[in-house]
Design a protein around this motif. Sequence first.
Motif, PDB file in Angstrom:
ATOM      1  N   UNK A   1      62.907  74.753  46.404  1.00  0.00           N
ATOM      2  CA  UNK A   1      63.205  73.451  47.007  1.00  0.00           C
ATOM      3  C   UNK A   1      61.946  72.674  47.374  1.00  0.00           C
ATOM      4  N   UNK A   2      61.009  73.358  47.996  1.00  0.00           N
ATOM      5  CA  UNK A   2      59.810  72.667  48.473  1.00  0.00           C
ATOM      6  C   UNK A   2      58.885  72.240  47.360  1.00  0.00           C
ATOM      7  N   UNK A   3      58.628  73.124  46.429  1.00  0.00           N
ATOM      8  CA  UNK A   3      57.712  72.807  45.335  1.00  0.00           C
ATOM      9  C   UNK A   3      58.438  72.350  44.077  1.00  0.00           C
ATOM     10  N   UNK A   4      59.762  72.348  44.132  1.00  0.00           N
ATOM     11  CA  UNK A   4      60.604  71.945  43.007  1.00  0.00           C
ATOM     12  C   UNK A   4      60.346  72.781  41.754  1.00  0.00           C
ATOM     13  N   UNK A   5      60.109  74.049  41.976  1.00  0.00           N
ATOM     14  CA  UNK A   5      59.956  74.992  40.868  1.00  0.00           C
ATOM     15  C   UNK A   5      61.188  75.889  40.861  1.00  0.00           C
ATOM     16  N   UNK A   6      62.298  75.347  40.368  1.00  0.00           N
ATOM     17  CA  UNK A   6      63.580  76.023  40.438  1.00  0.00           C
ATOM     18  C   UNK A   6      63.562  77.366  39.720  1.00  0.00           C
ATOM     19  N   UNK A   7      63.051  77.363  38.515  1.00  0.00           N
ATOM     20  CA  UNK A   7      63.071  78.582  37.708  1.00  0.00           C
ATOM     21  C   UNK A   7      62.165  79.643  38.328  1.00  0.00           C
TER      22      UNK A   7
ATOM     23  N   UNK B   1      65.760  88.495  53.887  1.00  0.00           N
ATOM     24  CA  UNK B   1      65.618  87.164  54.482  1.00  0.00           C
ATOM     25  C   UNK B   1      64.271  86.554  54.121  1.00  0.00           C
ATOM     26  N   UNK B   2      63.201  87.336  54.209  1.00  0.00           N
ATOM     27  CA  UNK B   2      61.864  86.828  53.859  1.00  0.00           C
ATOM     28  C   UNK B   2      61.808  86.476  52.379  1.00  0.00           C
ATOM     29  N   UNK B   3      62.373  87.322  51.541  1.00  0.00           N
ATOM     30  CA  UNK B   3      62.388  87.068  50.103  1.00  0.00           C
ATOM     31  C   UNK B   3      63.167  85.789  49.782  1.00  0.00           C
ATOM     32  N   UNK B   4      64.326  85.622  50.393  1.00  0.00           N
ATOM     33  CA  UNK B   4      65.113  84.408  50.157  1.00  0.00           C
ATOM     34  C   UNK B   4      64.424  83.159  50.660  1.00  0.00           C
ATOM     35  N   UNK B   5      63.736  83.263  51.796  1.00  0.00           N
ATOM     36  CA  UNK B   5      63.020  82.105  52.343  1.00  0.00           C
ATOM     37  C   UNK B   5      61.868  81.690  51.438  1.00  0.00           C
ATOM     38  N   UNK B   6      61.110  82.666  50.948  1.00  0.00           N
ATOM     39  CA  UNK B   6      60.008  82.337  50.038  1.00  0.00           C
ATOM     40  C   UNK B   6      60.517  81.759  48.720  1.00  0.00           C
ATOM     41  N   UNK B   7      61.605  82.306  48.206  1.00  0.00           N
ATOM     42  CA  UNK B   7      62.179  81.774  46.965  1.00  0.00           C
ATOM     43  C   UNK B   7      62.708  80.357  47.178  1.00  0.00           C
ATOM     44  N   UNK B   8      63.317  80.105  48.334  1.00  0.00           N
ATOM     45  CA  UNK B   8      63.804  78.750  48.628  1.00  0.00           C
ATOM     46  C   UNK B   8      62.637  77.777  48.789  1.00  0.00           C
TER      47      UNK B   8
END
Length: 85
Positions: free
Chosen positions: A40-46, A29-36
Amino acid sequence: MSIEGFEVPLHHSLTEPILLGGAPRTIAIVNGTLAAALGLGLRLWVVGLIAWAVGHALAVFAAKRDPQFPQVLARHLKQKPYLSC
């Protein structure tokens, strides 16, 4: 060998750790939240996808070796070294 009245049937799922995709639930959950947040937040999709894939792969690798590694790591970090050089 058991004493009458002191034996309780226990389902196997109650003794297994809760894994999410092979990784411990809290770590996933923490890993997915940081990746999201990266994606999404910083618009760094890759970068978000790479961070999620690497983090999840490391968590799955560690969980295969010891499914309760987050608790062991937390206990290890709390204890002070007994014999320090």
